[in-house]
Design a protein around this motif. Structure first.
Motif, PDB file in Angstrom:
ATOM      1  N   GLY A   7       2.606  39.984 -78.945  1.00 53.54           N
ATOM      2  CA  GLY A   7       1.674  40.928 -79.575  1.00 53.54           C
ATOM      3  C   GLY A   7       0.635  41.460 -78.606  1.00 53.54           C
ATOM      4  N   LEU A   8       0.373  40.673 -77.549  1.00 54.92           N
ATOM      5  CA  LEU A   8      -0.644  41.072 -76.562  1.00 54.92           C
ATOM      6  C   LEU A   8      -0.074  41.937 -75.447  1.00 54.92           C
TER       7      LEU A   8
ATOM      8  N   LEU B 271       4.176  33.916 -79.292  1.00 54.73           N
ATOM      9  CA  LEU B 271       3.118  34.645 -80.000  1.00 54.73           C
ATOM     10  C   LEU B 271       2.444  35.673 -79.079  1.00 54.73           C
ATOM     11  N   LEU B 272       2.636  35.474 -77.771  1.00 52.85           N
ATOM     12  CA  LEU B 272       1.963  36.362 -76.815  1.00 52.85           C
ATOM     13  C   LEU B 272       2.520  37.784 -76.813  1.00 52.85           C
TER      14      LEU B 272
ATOM     15  N   ALA C  80       4.742  51.578 -83.163  1.00 56.33           N
ATOM     16  CA  ALA C  80       3.751  50.885 -83.974  1.00 56.33           C
ATOM     17  C   ALA C  80       2.929  51.848 -84.817  1.00 56.33           C
TER      18      ALA C  80
ATOM     19  N   ALA D 182       5.965  51.853 -77.259  1.00 56.38           N
ATOM     20  CA  ALA D 182       5.408  50.823 -78.149  1.00 56.38           C
ATOM     21  C   ALA D 182       4.420  51.453 -79.130  1.00 56.38           C
ATOM     22  N   ILE D 183       3.582  52.371 -78.633  1.00 52.99           N
ATOM     23  CA  ILE D 183       2.608  53.048 -79.506  1.00 52.99           C
ATOM     24  C   ILE D 183       3.352  53.884 -80.543  1.00 52.99           C
TER      25      ILE D 183
ATOM     26  N   VAL E 189       1.465  44.804 -75.131  1.00 53.10           N
ATOM     27  CA  VAL E 189       1.141  46.234 -75.004  1.00 53.10           C
ATOM     28  C   VAL E 189      -0.253  46.407 -74.396  1.00 53.10           C
ATOM     29  N   ALA E 190      -1.207  45.595 -74.891  1.00 53.11           N
ATOM     30  CA  ALA E 190      -2.569  45.677 -74.358  1.00 53.11           C
ATOM     31  C   ALA E 190      -2.602  45.296 -72.873  1.00 53.11           C
TER      32      ALA E 190
ATOM     33  N   MET F 246      -1.151  47.939 -70.742  1.00 59.53           N
ATOM     34  CA  MET F 246      -2.090  49.047 -70.540  1.00 59.53           C
ATOM     35  C   MET F 246      -3.106  48.734 -69.453  1.00 59.53           C
ATOM     36  N   VAL F 247      -3.685  47.531 -69.521  1.00 63.09           N
ATOM     37  CA  VAL F 247      -4.705  47.151 -68.539  1.00 63.09           C
ATOM     38  C   VAL F 247      -4.098  47.150 -67.127  1.00 63.09           C
TER      39      VAL F 247
ATOM     40  N   ILE G 245       4.635  51.804 -72.715  1.00 58.07           N
ATOM     41  CA  ILE G 245       3.454  51.772 -73.590  1.00 58.07           C
ATOM     42  C   ILE G 245       3.572  52.865 -74.653  1.00 58.07           C
TER      43      ILE G 245
END
Lengths: 163, 163
Positions: free
Chosen positions: B79-80, B76-77, B154, B150-151, B82-83, B86-87, B147
């Motif tokens: 989904g996180l 499930l991770l 999406a 992915a953007i 991309v965020a 970025m960080v 990134i």
């Protein structure tokens, strides 16, 4: 719900414009002249390439912020905004880090390289640099929130809606 | 098509791990000892807080890259990711910029602050710092590509699939 969301992102973008604009102005106006043992010494932002880069990066992000607010809501360019936000946040982050690295040497010096601190002589100049960095950091945090929110909406992290 | 995409992103992530790992090692091993007028002078990365930050940031991003590759494809991770990408790219960018700012002063000095360049005395040390920065920059470029891709997937920029 959509209206609250729009008002929030609009307000955040306005605050980001104000922070980057303030950071640019505070950095540009930072200079201090002192007399040390009959020698006049002037510290100004343009002595350091890093601080010039900081001013340019903040000005670019400020103008970009204004352009985004002027974008018509039906424009096809909105799909690109997250990607552009990311690239410009990178630019801003890199300018802040570079300025912070130089600011740290200005404050503490570096004994191994033989670089003496200058903030003891020009405290007002250093305070202004610190202020510009702090204000610009708020801008980066806002843009990061906007990007993370856009990614959250688009990518549905943790797949909450699927489960 | 999905398989080619997977192979590409997997390969890019492996290259990113290798670049951040190399950058960490090259920076850690950078030191040079010289004798200048009977005085021994040693330049090493740990003299500069900025270079230490560079090592820590590259090590964190390297470990993160390894963890992502170990993530099960059903997790499930994802989904996180991309965020998180970025960080961590922000962290890497900021460490490179800071190190670049200090490297620039090491190379050219700064006459207004009275900081003398040190690269003339320790050229090997400076070359190694430059190498570490260059390798790490490749890592940042790879993460930015991942990134942006992915953007792109999406958010469907320019709404090409809707028109």
């Amino acid at each position: 719900m959509v209206t609250i969301e729009r008002i929030c992102t609009f307000s955040l973008r306005v605050i980001a414009i104000l922070t980057t604009f303030s950071a640019t102005i505070v950095m540009i106006t930072s200079h201090e002249r002192v007399r040390l043992n009959e020698v006049s010494y002037e510290a100004k932002y343009s002595d350091m390439p890093t601080f010039k880069f900081f001013v340019i990066a903040n000005a670019i992000v400020c103008i970009y912020g204004l352009l985004v607010l002027c974008l018509p809501s039906k424009s096809l360019l909105w799909g690109l905004i997250v990607a552009l936000d990311m690239v410009l946040t990178m630019l801003l982050t890199s300018s802040i880090s570079a300025a912070l690295a130089i600011g740290q040497v200005e404050k503490n010096g570096n004994s191994s390289a033989g670089w003496l601190p200058v903030c003891g002589q020009v405290p007002k100049f250093c305070d202004q640099i610190t202020g510009a960095l702090a204000v610009s950091s708020i801008g980066v945090i806002i843009y990061m929130l906007l990007i993370l929110y856009a990614i959250h909406n688009a990518l549905d992290p943790l797949l909450v809606h699927n489960s």
